[in-house]
Design a protein around this motif. Structure first.
Motif, PDB file in Angstrom:
ATOM      1  N   ALA A  17      53.487  33.637  27.072  1.00  0.00           N
ATOM      2  CA  ALA A  17      54.687  32.805  26.891  1.00  0.00           C
ATOM      3  C   ALA A  17      54.981  32.648  25.404  1.00  0.00           C
ATOM      4  O   ALA A  17      54.053  32.613  24.583  1.00  0.00           O
ATOM      5  N   VAL A  18      56.269  32.584  25.084  1.00  0.00           N
ATOM      6  CA  VAL A  18      56.655  32.365  23.692  1.00  0.00           C
ATOM      7  C   VAL A  18      57.685  31.238  23.636  1.00  0.00           C
ATOM      8  O   VAL A  18      58.440  31.025  24.583  1.00  0.00           O
ATOM      9  N   GLY A  19      57.677  30.514  22.535  1.00  0.00           N
ATOM     10  CA  GLY A  19      58.661  29.444  22.372  1.00  0.00           C
ATOM     11  C   GLY A  19      58.361  28.632  21.145  1.00  0.00           C
ATOM     12  O   GLY A  19      57.200  28.542  20.719  1.00  0.00           O
ATOM     13  N   ASN A  20      59.398  28.063  20.567  1.00  0.00           N
ATOM     14  CA  ASN A  20      59.239  27.194  19.399  1.00  0.00           C
ATOM     15  C   ASN A  20      58.423  27.838  18.286  1.00  0.00           C
ATOM     16  O   ASN A  20      57.637  27.172  17.605  1.00  0.00           O
ATOM     17  N   GLY A  21      58.596  29.142  18.129  1.00  0.00           N
ATOM     18  CA  GLY A  21      57.900  29.853  17.054  1.00  0.00           C
ATOM     19  C   GLY A  21      56.439  30.147  17.352  1.00  0.00           C
ATOM     20  O   GLY A  21      55.709  30.592  16.468  1.00  0.00           O
ATOM     21  N   LEU A  22      56.009  29.891  18.588  1.00  0.00           N
ATOM     22  CA  LEU A  22      54.605  30.103  18.953  1.00  0.00           C
ATOM     23  C   LEU A  22      54.475  31.225  19.979  1.00  0.00           C
ATOM     24  O   LEU A  22      55.387  31.466  20.764  1.00  0.00           O
ATOM     25  N   GLN A  23      53.329  31.909  19.942  1.00  0.00           N
ATOM     26  CA  GLN A  23      53.010  32.914  20.953  1.00  0.00           C
ATOM     27  C   GLN A  23      51.729  32.488  21.676  1.00  0.00           C
ATOM     28  O   GLN A  23      50.728  32.161  21.034  1.00  0.00           O
ATOM     29  N   GLU A  24      51.773  32.539  22.994  1.00  0.00           N
ATOM     30  CA  GLU A  24      50.620  32.104  23.791  1.00  0.00           C
ATOM     31  C   GLU A  24      49.343  32.839  23.407  1.00  0.00           C
ATOM     32  O   GLU A  24      48.275  32.236  23.287  1.00  0.00           O
ATOM     33  N   LYS A  25      49.448  34.164  23.181  1.00  0.00           N
ATOM     34  CA  LYS A  25      48.234  34.971  22.923  1.00  0.00           C
ATOM     35  C   LYS A  25      47.468  34.487  21.696  1.00  0.00           C
ATOM     36  O   LYS A  25      46.240  34.580  21.658  1.00  0.00           O
ATOM     37  N   ASN A  26      48.189  33.982  20.689  1.00  0.00           N
ATOM     38  CA  ASN A  26      47.514  33.514  19.471  1.00  0.00           C
ATOM     39  C   ASN A  26      46.813  32.179  19.706  1.00  0.00           C
ATOM     40  O   ASN A  26      45.691  31.957  19.251  1.00  0.00           O
ATOM     41  N   LEU A  27      47.476  31.280  20.425  1.00  0.00           N
ATOM     42  CA  LEU A  27      46.893  29.965  20.698  1.00  0.00           C
ATOM     43  C   LEU A  27      45.658  30.090  21.581  1.00  0.00           C
ATOM     44  O   LEU A  27      44.644  29.426  21.347  1.00  0.00           O
ATOM     45  N   THR A  28      45.738  30.969  22.605  1.00  0.00           N
ATOM     46  CA  THR A  28      44.588  31.100  23.510  1.00  0.00           C
ATOM     47  C   THR A  28      43.390  31.685  22.762  1.00  0.00           C
ATOM     48  O   THR A  28      42.248  31.300  23.020  1.00  0.00           O
ATOM     49  N   LEU A  29      43.663  32.569  21.802  1.00  0.00           N
ATOM     50  CA  LEU A  29      42.552  33.142  21.021  1.00  0.00           C
ATOM     51  C   LEU A  29      41.944  32.093  20.095  1.00  0.00           C
ATOM     52  O   LEU A  29      40.716  32.001  19.971  1.00  0.00           O
ATOM     53  N   GLN A  30      42.790  31.281  19.470  1.00  0.00           N
ATOM     54  CA  GLN A  30      42.274  30.212  18.592  1.00  0.00           C
ATOM     55  C   GLN A  30      41.387  29.250  19.374  1.00  0.00           C
ATOM     56  O   GLN A  30      40.281  28.908  18.951  1.00  0.00           O
TER      57      GLN A  30
END
Ligand SMILES: [Zn+2]
Length: 295
Positions: A17-30
């Motif tokens: 999912a993407v939105g508000n300048g964020l990508q899900e794949k990056n958050l889940t990895l963090q």
């Protein structure tokens, strides 16, 4: 050894999912990387395998195959939600019982304790990650990327850390993990007063500052793992240490008193950092270094 498989959702050509300048794949990895580090650095008898540690493209089958082949005892798949909603929810496979339900209860409870998200509840779903894994499995959905309030929270590093800490605490309770007894001793220097400070493994200098309300008058020297036994002590228990060290004229005694490496190599490094050129360990240079370090 408890084997925990952590799956950061999506990756590579699939941003999720993407939105508000964020990508899900990056958050889940963090989030997943933090959970791994917390578990491995702070707890005994736990090993962690991640489906990806970078921005790789992986199919769902590759992920469950890896967990099954490794013989994981628990699979955690980390996701961010989208599609018009707000808050946190998690899923197990429909109809499974204990211990999966127990793990879901504990992890859900620990996340809701720490993370300021609306509680959307404990749910079930026929997801690939839950169905094709041969071990108890939980999939978490950590906020809605397309909700401006959730997204604002997800942009904060400390919020991401609280999500990871909630997952970690739930896994710790699920598997009765015991804490490592190692602590890092830092040195805090304020004026001519030296304090020693024990701090939980893995914390950052900024966290130490924040937790102790230390302003820029305090210099924090990151220490080494020294301990030993007993549980980690609270960060708020700063104790005045090294009483005699202010009086000593020996650089070696001084460094030892603040739990720092007093070897020639380290003194040479410190001398260089403090602008003392061509350090040979002479009495004059040692006095210079001592005076610099005490400032
Ligand atoms: Zn997802």
């Amino acid at each position: 050894m408890v084997k925990v498989f952590i799956d950061p959702g999506h990756g590579g050509t699939d941003p999720g999912a993407v939105g508000n300048g964020l990508q899900e794949k990056n958050l889940t990895l963090q989030i997943s990387t933090l959970i791994r580090d917390m578990l491995v650095n702070e707890y005994n008898n736990v090993s962690v395998l991640m489906s990806r540690t970078g921005d790789q493209t992986l199919s769902l089958t590759q992920r469950t195959d890896a967990a099954n082949a490794w013989g994981a005892e628990f699979l955690l798949s980390v996701h961010i939600n989208a599609g018009g909603g707000t808050g946190y929810e998690d899923f197990i496979y429909p109809g499974v019982g204990a211990p999966t339900t127990t793990y879901q209860n504990l992890i859900h409870e620990e996340i809701m304790k720490l993370v300021n998200f609306r509680d959307r509840g404990k749910k079930t779903a026929n997801f690939h990650m839950l169905r094709e894994s041969r071990m108890p499995a939980l999939l978490t959905e950590n906020g809605f990327i397309d909700n401006t309030e959730d997204a604002a929270k997800l942009k904060s590093a400390s919020f991401i850390e609280s999500i990871a800490r909630g997952h970690t605490n739930g896994i710790v309770r699920s598997f009765n993990l015991t804490r490592k007894t190692s602590e890092i001793y830092h040195t805090v220097v304020a004026g001519d007063t030296v304090y020693s400070l024990s701090q939980r493994y893995g914390s950052t200098v900024q966290q130490i500052r924040d937790w102790n309300n230390l302003d820029s008058n305090y210099t924090i020297v990151v220490g080494q793992v020294l301990l030993v036994s007993g549980g980690p002590s609270s960060i708020t228990n700063t104790t005045k240490a090294a009483q005699g060290s202010q009086k000593t004229t020996s650089i070696v005694d001084y460094l030892n008193s603040i739990n720092r490496d007093a070897s020639f190599e380290n003194r040479e490094k410190l001398a260089k950092q403090h602008g003392i050129k061509n350090y040979k360990g002479t009495a004059v240079q040692n006095t210079q270094l001592l005076n610099k370090l005490r400032k």
